[in-house]
Design a protein around this motif. Structure first.
Motif, short mmCIF file in Angstrom:
data_model
loop_
_atom_site.label_atom_id
_atom_site.label_comp_id
_atom_site.label_asym_id
_atom_site.label_seq_id
_atom_site.Cartn_x
_atom_site.Cartn_y
_atom_site.Cartn_z
N HIS A 76 11.58 13.14 3.40
CA HIS A 76 10.65 12.05 3.05
C HIS A 76 11.40 10.86 2.45
O HIS A 76 11.13 9.71 2.77
CB HIS A 76 9.64 12.52 1.99
CG HIS A 76 8.64 13.50 2.50
ND1 HIS A 76 8.06 13.42 3.74
CD2 HIS A 76 8.07 14.60 1.92
CE1 HIS A 76 7.19 14.41 3.90
NE2 HIS A 76 7.20 15.15 2.81
N ILE A 77 12.31 11.15 1.53
CA ILE A 77 13.00 10.07 0.81
C ILE A 77 13.84 9.24 1.77
O ILE A 77 13.76 8.01 1.78
CB ILE A 77 13.86 10.65 -0.34
CG1 ILE A 77 12.96 11.23 -1.43
CG2 ILE A 77 14.77 9.56 -0.92
CD1 ILE A 77 13.70 11.98 -2.53
N PHE A 78 14.62 9.90 2.61
CA PHE A 78 15.49 9.12 3.50
C PHE A 78 14.68 8.37 4.57
O PHE A 78 15.06 7.27 4.98
CB PHE A 78 16.59 10.00 4.11
CG PHE A 78 17.67 10.30 3.09
CD1 PHE A 78 18.51 9.29 2.65
CD2 PHE A 78 17.81 11.56 2.55
CE1 PHE A 78 19.48 9.53 1.69
CE2 PHE A 78 18.78 11.82 1.59
CZ PHE A 78 19.62 10.81 1.16
N ARG A 79 13.58 8.98 4.99
CA ARG A 79 12.72 8.24 5.93
C ARG A 79 12.16 7.01 5.23
O ARG A 79 12.14 5.92 5.80
CB ARG A 79 11.55 9.11 6.39
CG ARG A 79 11.97 9.97 7.52
CD ARG A 79 10.84 10.38 8.47
NE ARG A 79 11.46 11.31 9.39
CZ ARG A 79 11.12 12.59 9.51
NH1 ARG A 79 10.10 13.08 8.84
NH2 ARG A 79 11.78 13.38 10.33
N GLY A 92 0.81 -1.23 0.00
CA GLY A 92 0.00 0.00 0.00
C GLY A 92 0.83 1.27 0.00
O GLY A 92 1.70 1.45 -0.85
N ASP A 93 0.59 2.12 0.97
CA ASP A 93 1.30 3.40 1.03
C ASP A 93 2.80 3.22 1.24
O ASP A 93 3.57 4.16 1.05
CB ASP A 93 0.75 4.26 2.18
CG ASP A 93 -0.64 4.80 1.85
OD1 ASP A 93 -1.04 4.75 0.66
OD2 ASP A 93 -1.32 5.30 2.77
N ALA A 94 3.21 2.05 1.68
CA ALA A 94 4.65 1.83 1.91
C ALA A 94 5.32 1.18 0.70
O ALA A 94 6.51 0.88 0.74
CB ALA A 94 4.86 0.96 3.14
N TYR A 95 4.55 0.99 -0.39
CA TYR A 95 5.17 0.40 -1.58
C TYR A 95 6.24 1.37 -2.11
O TYR A 95 5.98 2.56 -2.30
CB TYR A 95 4.13 0.13 -2.68
CG TYR A 95 4.80 -0.34 -3.94
CD1 TYR A 95 5.41 -1.60 -4.00
CD2 TYR A 95 4.89 0.48 -5.07
CE1 TYR A 95 6.08 -2.02 -5.13
CE2 TYR A 95 5.55 0.06 -6.21
CZ TYR A 95 6.14 -1.20 -6.23
OH TYR A 95 6.82 -1.61 -7.35
N GLY A 96 7.43 0.85 -2.33
CA GLY A 96 8.53 1.70 -2.79
C GLY A 96 9.47 2.06 -1.66
O GLY A 96 10.58 2.50 -1.88
N HIS A 97 9.01 1.85 -0.43
CA HIS A 97 9.87 2.17 0.71
C HIS A 97 10.85 1.03 0.95
O HIS A 97 10.71 -0.06 0.40
CB HIS A 97 9.03 2.41 1.97
CG HIS A 97 8.15 3.63 1.85
ND1 HIS A 97 7.57 4.23 2.93
CD2 HIS A 97 7.78 4.36 0.77
CE1 HIS A 97 6.86 5.29 2.52
NE2 HIS A 97 6.97 5.38 1.21
N ASP A 98 11.83 1.29 1.79
CA ASP A 98 12.89 0.32 1.99
C ASP A 98 13.25 0.25 3.47
O ASP A 98 12.76 1.04 4.27
CB ASP A 98 14.11 0.73 1.15
CG ASP A 98 14.84 -0.48 0.64
OD1 ASP A 98 14.91 -1.49 1.36
OD2 ASP A 98 15.35 -0.42 -0.50
N ASP A 99 14.12 -0.68 3.81
CA ASP A 99 14.52 -0.79 5.22
C ASP A 99 16.03 -0.78 5.30
O ASP A 99 16.65 -1.70 5.81
CB ASP A 99 13.94 -2.05 5.85
CG ASP A 99 14.20 -3.29 5.01
OD1 ASP A 99 14.95 -3.18 4.01
OD2 ASP A 99 13.67 -4.36 5.33
N ASP A 126 13.46 0.99 -6.75
CA ASP A 126 14.82 1.32 -7.14
C ASP A 126 14.98 2.81 -7.44
O ASP A 126 16.02 3.40 -7.23
CB ASP A 126 15.22 0.49 -8.36
CG ASP A 126 16.66 0.04 -8.25
OD1 ASP A 126 17.10 -0.20 -7.11
OD2 ASP A 126 17.34 -0.03 -9.30
N THR A 127 13.90 3.40 -7.94
CA THR A 127 13.89 4.83 -8.21
C THR A 127 14.10 5.63 -6.92
O THR A 127 14.87 6.59 -6.88
CB THR A 127 12.54 5.22 -8.84
OG1 THR A 127 12.38 4.46 -10.04
CG2 THR A 127 12.47 6.69 -9.16
N VAL A 128 13.42 5.20 -5.87
CA VAL A 128 13.54 5.91 -4.59
C VAL A 128 14.98 5.77 -4.06
O VAL A 128 15.57 6.73 -3.58
CB VAL A 128 12.51 5.38 -3.57
CG1 VAL A 128 12.63 6.12 -2.24
CG2 VAL A 128 11.10 5.52 -4.12
#
Ligand code: ARG
Length: 578
Positions: free
Chosen positions: A148-151, A105-112, A506-508
């Protein structure tokens, strides 16, 4: 985090390694040229050379000996000359990508990547008793996006608004308030008046040297903590914060701290002494603290004037010390005008010469100038400066016209909400769609264009997805995602769109690694265009079968979600209808 595309890439490497025909360290892959119908390539040159065979031959051999697991995301493998080309498995890849967008969902594209690592972002940093001008606007927008991006990438991020709330000028500002009275009015007008009386005071100084003396006296009183001086200064700080907060709220900007330069004042004597003790600075005959050649080709600068006064850079040194002690960061990012490049080179060289911040990355993310639509640089002196509140108001007013035109049937409240999102989005995107180093132009026509690379176009694309889904819902309840067969999405434009959606993670990562929000903007634009092509070529509501209709609706849902996620990293809101 491993997304479908990561797993595909990893599978390719594993499959090549499993043949045992290529030394493990020579298993490297690359994106094929655009004219090659494949998704990943193994160029056989280096491995072939090490093995003493022809690249062509090695590629051939690998193609025949490669074994893939039954559920592999790899579809076809072909040797083309010296390259071994891999394509995704269309059905399995489609399912995998849509599954993970649905699941995350809203976390799609995020990473850990690493929540143990702290990154400090120093941004916005307007000056007290002044309106925020375009330079601070750029810093605010670019800085918030980097936060936002680094978070999203999984770091602990601390945003700090390094307010310009200290320095010699406050003596004159206080003296001006004493002489002409406290301005009233609200937000930007109040600050505009403060600017005006400060300017008037400086004008009068030319005729009346006593006023200069008076300003100096207030400056000293302020430094000594005189209650009246402190109170007037605090009033200036509060008025500025109040005015700026409204704009921050509209832009969705939130800081963890706003320490400001004054916060570091008490640390400065120790900082100067430390620099001298470490031989990074010395006292000249006049008593000034001088830094000579902090690094190669760096001009000499002062840490303290002979009258005892400290400088912008002195406070920046203290700020670094404080941040290290308080936050233990691996990196500090400064989002500041490119014209301060020398300042940051001097600052970074000095703190290194003082012997600290060795294991900390200090990064200046510089940005270019803003020009008006006629190509003139905006400047206070030329009188064409643009201030934040006025800019946002004008953007929203113009956006309202666009909305009235496009969709006169919306309710008044909805028009207002959409105009706010579109207007603010236009301003934000204008700052982010290209390399921050490049100059930007305030060209409303382009910024609010409903076609082309603009926030408006991207917001429309999102709203279009949502409107298709709403229409579908009026024809009956949407299928539960778990029952949808995404393997039906085999049309070329469907496959292409899915590949774009798969690239968001990968874009993020790339946007973070390069401090380049435009990488995400590019992705949004390319994805929105790809969606347009899909929508033109593939009927959704009137798909040939109901199973295909459901699968296409799932693709539309996933596209909306991914676009929303990309835009939200840029700080751009998406209206449900436009
Ligand atoms: N207030 C400064 C200016 O308006 C920008 C401060 C940037 N941050 C810093 N740590 N120097 O130019």
């Amino acid at each position: 985090m491993d997304y479908a595309l990561d797993r595909f890439v990893a599978e390719v490497a594993t499959a090549i390694r499993a043949t045992e025909k290529v030394p493990a360290d020579l298993v490297e892959t690359q994106t094929p040229k655009p004219n090659i119908p494949a998704d990943l390539a193994f160029p056989a040159f280096r491995a072939a050379k090490a093995l003493g065979v022809a690249p062509l031959q090695l590629a051939q051999q690998l193609a025949t000996s490669l074994r893939l697991p039954a559920d592999s995301l790899i579809g076809a493998v072909t040797a083309t000359g010296p390259f071994l080309n891999f394509s995704i498995h269309p059905q399995r890849f489609a399912s995998a990508v849509l599954d993970e967008i649905h699941a995350r969902g809203d976390a799609y594209g995020h990473d850990d990547q690493d929540e143990q690592q702290t990154i400090v972002v120093d941004y916005s940093a307007p000056n007290v008793a002044k309106r925020m001008h375009v330079g601070h606007i750029r810093s605010t927008i670019i800085g918030q996006t980097l936060v936002h991006i680094f978070r999203a990438l999984g770091y602990r991020v601390i945003g700090d608004n390094h307010l310009g709330d200290w320095g010699k000028q406050f003596g004159a500002i206080i003296a001006a308030i004493m002489r002409y009275g406290k301005p009233d009015g609200d937000s930007e007008t109040e600050l505009a008046q403060l600017e005006a009386i400060y300017a008037r005071y400086n004008e009068e100084i030319k005729e009346n040297p006593e006023l200069d003396e008076e300003a100096r006296r207030w400056s000293l009183l302020l430094e000594q903590g005189d209650p009246q001086a402190r109170e007037l200064w605090q009033w200036c700080v509060d008025a500025t914060l109040r005015a700026n907060q409204r704009n921050y709220d509209r832009l969705g900007v939130q800081f963890d701290h706003a320490y400001g330069e004054s916060f570091y004042e008490h640390m400065l004597p120790a900082v100067i002494q430390e620099a001298i003790d470490n031989k990074a600075a010395y006292r000249d005959e006049g008593g000034a603290a001088v830094v000579e050649e902090a690094g190669p080709n760096l001009p000499t600068f002062l840490l303290q004037r002979s009258d005892g006064g400290t400088l912008y850079i002195t406070r920046d040194v203290a700020t670094i010390e404080f941040r290290i002690r308080e936050f233990d960061p691996v990196r500090i990012i400064y989002v500041v005008d490119a014209r301060q490049e020398l300042h940051f080179r001097q600052l970074f060289a000095l703190v290194r010469a003082m012997g600290y911040a060795h294991d900390i990355e200090l990064v200046h993310v510089p940005f270019g100038t803003v020009f008006d639509a006629h190509g003139n640089a905006l400047s206070t002196r030329k009188g064409n400066m643009v201030y934040l509140e006025a800019l946002l108001d004008e953007a929203v007013r113009r956006a309202r016209e666009v909305v009235e035109n496009k969709n006169p049937d919306l309710s008044d409240a909805e028009k207002a909400a959409v105009a706010e999102a579109v207007g603010i989005g236009a301003v934000v995107y204008n700052d982010l769609y290209q390399d921050p180093r490049r100059n930007i132009t305030l060209d409303w026509g382009r910024m609010l264009a409903t076609e082309g690379n603009s926030a408006t176009y991207l917001q429309y694309s999102y709203a279009r997805c949502r409107s298709i889904l709403r229409r579908a819902a009026t024809e009956g309840p949407l299928d539960d995602f778990t029952t949808v067969d995404c393997t039906l999405l085999l049309h070329a434009s469907e496959q292409q769109l899915i590949k774009y959606l798969a690239r968001l993670p990968d874009t993020v990562r790339e946007a973070g690694a390069r401090y380049a929000p435009f990488v995400i903007a590019d992705w949004c634009y390319a994805t929105a265009r790809e969606f347009g092509i899909f929508f033109e070529q593939c009927p959704v509501l009137k798909a040939e079968t109901s199973a295909l209709r459901s699968a296409r609706l799932a693709l539309v849902t996933a596209t909306a979600q991914a676009l929303k996620n990309g835009l939200s990293l840029l700080g751009i809101n998406v209206p449900e209808r436009m």
